[in-house]
Design an enzyme around this catalytic site. Structure first.
Site, PDB file in Angstrom:
ATOM      1  N   ASP A   1       0.842  -1.160   0.010  1.00  0.00           N
ATOM      2  CA  ASP A   1      -0.162  -0.065  -0.036  1.00  0.00           C
ATOM      3  C   ASP A   1       0.873   1.130  -0.076  1.00  0.00           C
ATOM      4  O   ASP A   1       1.562   1.467   1.031  1.00  0.00           O
ATOM      5  CB  ASP A   1      -1.030   0.078   1.168  1.00  0.00           C
ATOM      6  CG  ASP A   1      -2.023   1.026   1.185  1.00  0.00           C
ATOM      7  OD1 ASP A   1      -1.556   2.418   0.827  1.00  0.00           O
ATOM      8  OD2 ASP A   1      -3.262   0.895   1.561  1.00  0.00           O
ATOM      9  N   HIS A   2       1.120   1.820  -1.218  1.00  0.00           N
ATOM     10  CA  HIS A   2       2.181   2.962  -1.331  1.00  0.00           C
ATOM     11  C   HIS A   2       2.053   4.056  -0.122  1.00  0.00           C
ATOM     12  O   HIS A   2       2.950   4.760   0.092  1.00  0.00           O
ATOM     13  CB  HIS A   2       2.256   3.417  -2.642  1.00  0.00           C
ATOM     14  CG  HIS A   2       1.387   4.359  -3.178  1.00  0.00           C
ATOM     15  ND1 HIS A   2       0.082   4.065  -3.456  1.00  0.00           N
ATOM     16  CD2 HIS A   2       1.508   5.693  -3.339  1.00  0.00           C
ATOM     17  CE1 HIS A   2      -0.595   4.902  -3.946  1.00  0.00           C
ATOM     18  NE2 HIS A   2       0.365   6.012  -3.469  1.00  0.00           N
TER      19      HIS A   2
ATOM     20  N   HIS B   1      -5.905   2.700   1.168  1.00  0.00           N
ATOM     21  CA  HIS B   1      -5.252   3.912   1.952  1.00  0.00           C
ATOM     22  C   HIS B   1      -5.882   4.528   3.208  1.00  0.00           C
ATOM     23  O   HIS B   1      -5.153   4.856   4.158  1.00  0.00           O
ATOM     24  CB  HIS B   1      -4.983   4.925   0.727  1.00  0.00           C
ATOM     25  CG  HIS B   1      -4.335   4.397  -0.548  1.00  0.00           C
ATOM     26  ND1 HIS B   1      -3.397   3.287  -0.615  1.00  0.00           N
ATOM     27  CD2 HIS B   1      -4.657   4.712  -1.814  1.00  0.00           C
ATOM     28  CE1 HIS B   1      -3.148   3.254  -1.838  1.00  0.00           C
ATOM     29  NE2 HIS B   1      -3.869   3.975  -2.600  1.00  0.00           N
TER      30      HIS B   1
END
Ligand code: BG6
Length: 491
Positions: A177-178, A240
């Site tokens: 999950d960047h 996110h």
């Protein structure tokens, strides 16, 4: 910096993600010495490319980092290309052959990182072939990095997880999950657990509400085809936003280690109230952008975007209220919102504290309550935090006014701060899973989101709209207003 040894096998090596994020990140790691002599990359994809062509593409992808010709040569010489059809068993045999040759040549000690940077529908097949065709090495480590979307609901996520679990153990799976690679998202833990003045107030006794905004100014750009099937709820909230909620809401870990943090994040996510349909309607709203004008720019509406169904009811905006059923958070709403084509790009968190029990200055401030103290965490595009406090206004009499203590990183710090992907790749090389999502987190997040999606899918009326480059539909403002609150951030 200590050198890490590994072979990277990148599925989707010709793709956009690889070019925009992975190769530049690998190059930064190379420059810093985190990888050096002992690394190699195999790029695989459908297309027939030569090693030379692959190296040219890699060179092109790192151009912005201004490499010297010498750096280009030594870096790209570690890159190998292998045309590969992921459903063809025999081709995995060829892949394994190349992998073991490179393992010898670069003395990689059997360390392998498999990176799935392609359409999720192939994740399962690839994982199974990696297992059945013995591409896992017997010495060294085997790790799998997997990109979002991780399923499209709980059921498909579970199927996907089961299929990759046939080849990899949970400890070997690094789900990206960047947002967890972003400097200021990581900073949430430092702010909370490094400052007693915050951690001691971090509960329902002192916090009135929490607001999380992930605003984007861009529209769907080139991704209309994907986005129209996904929508903001699955694209941003399931991953996110819920990850940010978990970091804000979790109990303090006993020690800052991946295991301890994962346990607390899982507990936090599993404590988020799962609504019934009525509650979804009460607590979640959506919207879709229509055309809009900002300055001299005219923005087209969602229906006119490329690859979008002109009658689509996909949401490009979501706002909602999560409740977390723990002692710590009883009664404290976590308001969230995210959308495309909003006024400006900005990711920030506002922690709104409760006012003092009484306002002793009520005669001079002419209000019953003082303005609330607000801790704001700026995640992007600027990074930093601010704290709004009440102070005496300079001058005669006694007026009380909010003052803002502001700490934003200078652009210089920003430039040097490693890109999210660079940090995550390095974490994976080191085997540190702190900033990746555990299966239990993914599962809990889908369960929360599924019911919202199902409720909306049953509704037949038109979905609310908002003009492009505004902060979303009226319904989003109403949501807080009916609780007697309002969004702190109004760009
Ligand atoms: C991605 C979404 O996960 O995150 C995109 O698929 C979105 O739709 C992006 O634009 C936002 O990321 P960032 O880092 O630009 O805030």
């Amino acid at each position: 910096t200590q050198e890490n040894k590994a072979l990277f096998i990148i599925f989707g090596g010709t793709g956009d993600l690889a070019k925009r994020k992975l190769y530049p990140s690998l190059f930064r790691l190379f420059r810093k010495g985190a990888i050096g002599k002992h690394f190699a990359v195999i790029g695989t994809a459908r297309r027939e490319w030569t090693n030379d062509h692959f190296r040219e593409v890699v060179t092109e992808s790192i151009k912005e980092l201004n490499p010297t010709p010498k750096e280009i040569d030594s870096f790209t010489s570690h890159f190998y290309y292998q045309a590969h059809n992921v459903t063809n068993t025999e081709e995995y045999v060829t892949l394994e052959k190349l992998a073991s040759e490179l393992n010898e040549e670069y003395q990689l000690e059997g360390n392998r990182i498999f990176y799935l940077a392609m359409a999720p529908s192939f994740f399962g097949t690839i994982a199974q072939h990696i297992k059945s065709e013995h591409i896992l090495s017997d010495d060294g480590f085997n790790r799998l990095i997997i990109e979002k979307p991780f399923g499209t609901d709980y059921k498909t996520a579970k199927e996907l997880n089961d299929s990759i679990s046939a080849a990899f153990t949970e400890d070997q799976i690094f789900r990206i999950d960047h947002y967890l690679g972003k400097e200021m998202v990581q900073n949430i833990s430092a702010i909370r657990f490094g400052n007693n003045i915050f951690e001691s107030l971090w509960n329902h006794h002192y916090i009135d509400n929490v607001q999380i905004t992930l605003a984007e100014s861009l529209g769907v750009e080139e991704r209309g085809g994907y986005y129209d099937k996904s929508g903001a709820l699955k694209d941003m909230v399931q991953n996110h936003i819920l990850q940010v909620v978990a970091l804000l809401a979790m109990e303090p870990p006993t020690i800052f280690s991946d295991r301890a943090i994962r346990t607390e994040k899982i507990n936090a996510l599993e404590s988020i109230r799962i609504y019934n349909e009525e509650e979804v309607k009460e607590n979640f709203v959506r919207g879709q952008y229509s055309s809009g004008l900002l300055g001299n720019n005219n923005f087209v509406g969602y229906h006119d975007e490329k690859d979008v169904d002109p009658t689509s009811s996909t949401e490009t905006f979501v706002a909602g209220k999560f409740m977390i059923d723990t002692f710590r958070w009883s009664g404290v709403p976590f308001y969230i919102r995210t959308g495309k084509r909003l006024t400006e790009k900005g990711t920030r968190i506002n922690i709104v504290f409760k006012p003092t029990p009484i306002n002793v200055f009520r005669e001079s401030t002419q209000s019953e309550e003082l303005p609330e103290n607000i801790l704001t965490i700026y995640i992007q595009p600027t990074e930093g935090f601010s704290l709004t406090l009440n102070g005496k206004e300079v001058g005669p009499g006694f007026a009380v006014d909010p003052v803002k203590l502001n700490y934003r990183h200078s652009s210089e710090t920003l430039e040097n701060s490693p890109e999210a992907y660079e940090k995550l790749l390095l974490d994976c090389l080191k085997g540190d899973a702190t900033n990746f999502t555990h299966w239990d987190e993914v599962a809990a997040s889908w369960k929360i989101v599924d019911i919202i999606r199902q409720t909306w899918d049953k509704e037949t009326g038109a979905i609310p709209t908002y003009s492009a480059r505004t902060m979303g539909p009226k319904e989003s403002f109403d949501l807080l207003e009916k609780d007697g609150r309002s969004w702190v951030w109004e760009p």
